[in-house]
Design an enzyme around this catalytic site. Structure first.
Site, PDB file in Angstrom:
ATOM      1  N   ASP A  11     -25.097  39.714  13.346  1.00 47.42           N
ATOM      2  CA  ASP A  11     -25.264  40.351  14.653  1.00 47.42           C
ATOM      3  C   ASP A  11     -26.672  40.170  15.205  1.00 47.42           C
ATOM      4  OD1 ASP A  11     -22.606  41.277  14.669  1.00 47.42           O
ATOM      5  OD2 ASP A  11     -23.177  43.025  13.468  1.00 47.42           O
ATOM      6  N   ARG A  12     -27.315  39.084  14.815  1.00 47.24           N
ATOM      7  CA  ARG A  12     -28.664  38.742  15.269  1.00 47.24           C
ATOM      8  C   ARG A  12     -29.710  39.766  14.812  1.00 47.24           C
ATOM      9  NH1 ARG A  12     -26.001  34.770  15.664  1.00 47.24           N
ATOM     10  NH2 ARG A  12     -26.145  33.211  17.321  1.00 47.24           N
ATOM     11  N   LEU A  13     -29.404  40.510  13.759  1.00 48.98           N
ATOM     12  CA  LEU A  13     -30.382  41.453  13.191  1.00 48.98           C
ATOM     13  C   LEU A  13     -31.140  40.737  12.082  1.00 48.98           C
ATOM     14  CD1 LEU A  13     -28.222  44.719  13.132  1.00 48.98           C
ATOM     15  CD2 LEU A  13     -29.867  43.941  14.863  1.00 48.98           C
TER      16      LEU A  13
END
Length: 237
Positions: free
Chosen positions: A201-203
């Site tokens: 999740d692009r974390l």
């Protein structure tokens, strides 16, 4: 979207290879770099999907305009806290480093979903160190260093071939090809590292290493060594 251009908005993958915690990273960015480089080499050997693990983008900027320039070169050593690469001193990057020794380096290993950004200063290696690397290069590469006026305009491929043939003839019958005086190594001393590990999740995980003890004008120490003490901070992705 128009014509046959690809819809790049739909180009994405999810990152899931792992995480990078402060505990995993440790306190020595040079040691972490070596671990990640070994991981990249191992991945190349086992999966054959990560060619040239020692390829890095080197960015320079000329002092007159501040215009940045980048290109991919090969890392040829990580010794005593220095990152070593070799080139023609009269090339565009050589001229820019002579004007402005601040450089940036980037390693990107897509199959591992990792990136390392390094900022620092570049300086020419002593002649003996450049000689030592030159001596282990293939003869064709040694001759090519004499033949190519790197970054200069040439008429066509035939001119480059002619120059190479002339350089080969010059050293025909010689057991060794000497290092050209205009060719040699640079050592980059790192003042800042950022290690990036892709996350779902692009974390993503982003850890920054900077040497302890700014000098009087607030800049990083001029020559942090592999034994420097480093601070570690986390950045939001």
């Amino acid at each position: 979207m128009t014509g046959s251009a690809p819809d790049l908005r739909r180009e994405r993958i999810d990152y899931h290879q792992g995480t990078l915690t402060e505990a995993d990273a440790g306190r020595d960015p040079h040691a972490l770099f070596d671990r990640w480089m070994q991981d990249a080499i191992t991945r190349r050997d086992e999966k054959d999907d990560l060619p040239e693990p020692n390829a890095m983008v080197v960015a320079t900027a000329d002092r007159a305009t501040g215009q940045p320039h980048s290109r991919t070169v090969l890392l040829k050593g990580h010794e005593d806290g220095r990152f070593l690469f070799f080139t023609n001193y009269e090339s565009a990057k050589g001229r820019e480093i002579a004007e402005n020794d601040r450089v940036a380096i980037n390693f990107t290993w897509f199959p591992l979903q990792r990136q390392i950004r390094i900022e620092g200063t570049a300086a020419k290696l002593p002649g003996a160190e450049s000689d030592a690397y030159h001596d282990v290069r293939p003869r064709g590469a040694q001759i090519g260093a004499w033949a190519s006026p790197q970054s200069q305009t040439i008429t066509d491929r035939e001119e480059l071939n002619r120059r190479n043939e002339e350089a080969a003839a010059r050293f025909d019958g010689e057991d060794t090809v000497p290092r050209p005086p205009h060719w040699g190594g640079y050592a980059v001393t790192a003042h800042r590292f950022e290690f990036w590990q892709g996350g779902g999740d692009r974390l993503h995980d982003r850890l920054v290493f900077e040497p302890v003890g700014p000098d009087t004008d607030g800049a990083s120490p001029a020559s942090p060594s592999a034994r420097s003490e480093w601070t570690v901070t986390r950045l939001a992705p």
